[in-house]
Design an enzyme around this catalytic site. Sequence first.
Site, mmCIF file in Angstrom:
data_model
loop_
_atom_site.group_PDB
_atom_site.id
_atom_site.type_symbol
_atom_site.label_atom_id
_atom_site.label_comp_id
_atom_site.label_asym_id
_atom_site.label_seq_id
_atom_site.Cartn_x
_atom_site.Cartn_y
_atom_site.Cartn_z
ATOM 1 N N ASP A 49 -3.894 -14.300 3.751
ATOM 2 C CA ASP A 49 -2.729 -13.603 3.203
ATOM 3 C C ASP A 49 -1.775 -13.151 4.294
ATOM 4 O OD1 ASP A 49 -4.391 -11.538 4.236
ATOM 5 O OD2 ASP A 49 -5.191 -11.123 2.256
ATOM 6 N N GLU A 57 -5.841 -8.335 -6.475
ATOM 7 C CA GLU A 57 -6.110 -7.002 -6.971
ATOM 8 C C GLU A 57 -6.760 -7.051 -8.360
ATOM 9 O OE1 GLU A 57 -5.834 -4.649 -4.947
ATOM 10 O OE2 GLU A 57 -3.844 -4.334 -4.110
ATOM 11 N N ASN A 61 -11.312 -1.302 -3.971
ATOM 12 C CA ASN A 61 -11.224 -1.534 -5.416
ATOM 13 C C ASN A 61 -11.794 -2.892 -5.827
ATOM 14 O OD1 ASN A 61 -9.274 -3.260 -4.455
ATOM 15 N ND2 ASN A 61 -7.553 -2.307 -5.528
ATOM 16 N N HIS A 76 -11.038 -5.836 -4.323
ATOM 17 C CA HIS A 76 -10.185 -6.999 -4.095
ATOM 18 C C HIS A 76 -10.723 -7.872 -2.960
ATOM 19 C CE1 HIS A 76 -7.686 -4.496 -1.083
ATOM 20 N NE2 HIS A 76 -8.095 -5.536 -0.385
#
Length: 241
Positions: free
Chosen positions: A67, A142, A135, A137
């Site tokens: 990314d 996400e 979380n 990811h």
Amino acid sequence: MDIKIFETSEQLDNYAAELYVNLIASKPNAVLGLATGSTPIGIYDKLIESYQNKKVSFRDVTTYNLDEYIGLTPDNDQSYAYFMNKQLFSHIDIPKEQTHLPNGNAADVEAECRRYDALIAHNPADIQLLGLGNNGHIGFNEPDDKLTFGTHIVELQEETRQANARFFSSLDDVPTRAVTMGVGSIMKAKTILLVVRGSAKSAIVKEALTGPITTKVPASLLQTHQQVIVLLDREAGRMLG
């Protein structure tokens, strides 16, 4: 899924680096999927050390990163292109043209996503390194009601931006969007190497590895991959039985 828990970070880093060194020894033109953030720095240090000790050469290797932030140029010290050059590429013998990151500063980011996906499809990773977000990811995929298969633009959740704010002057400086490989692109890798450290991640580690498979915890989809190696330090793995 092969889960290994280490007493120290150095033991974990040595094990992970050895996986890469052994892969390149058996396949000099290996395709490596790489990640950023604090998780892989120790691993990259060990790879640099192996290169300096002439245990490995990266001259025929190709790399793809997961990314990149949207709006940061490669010379911005918070861009992932800058990170990779600083933490790994500038210290080894890999030709620059064989290193690939999404261009988050492209004039047409949608077109850039398509370009990057085509590269990955042509050259899937032999091993893909992943960290794990608080979380759940992976990459910047996400939690959501559904996940995007290919490389795409993502709006970063506030929790993710707050977790990354430690690298910036303030939360306001953290970009709100990024380009990321989709879960489908990640799952094309022949082997996935998930590395997690610290007690703060112990609950999400348990949920991702042993809980229901759900897009609300993107890392849980790794349970469906045929070859996943999980490396945890003692604190990250403390909630696993």
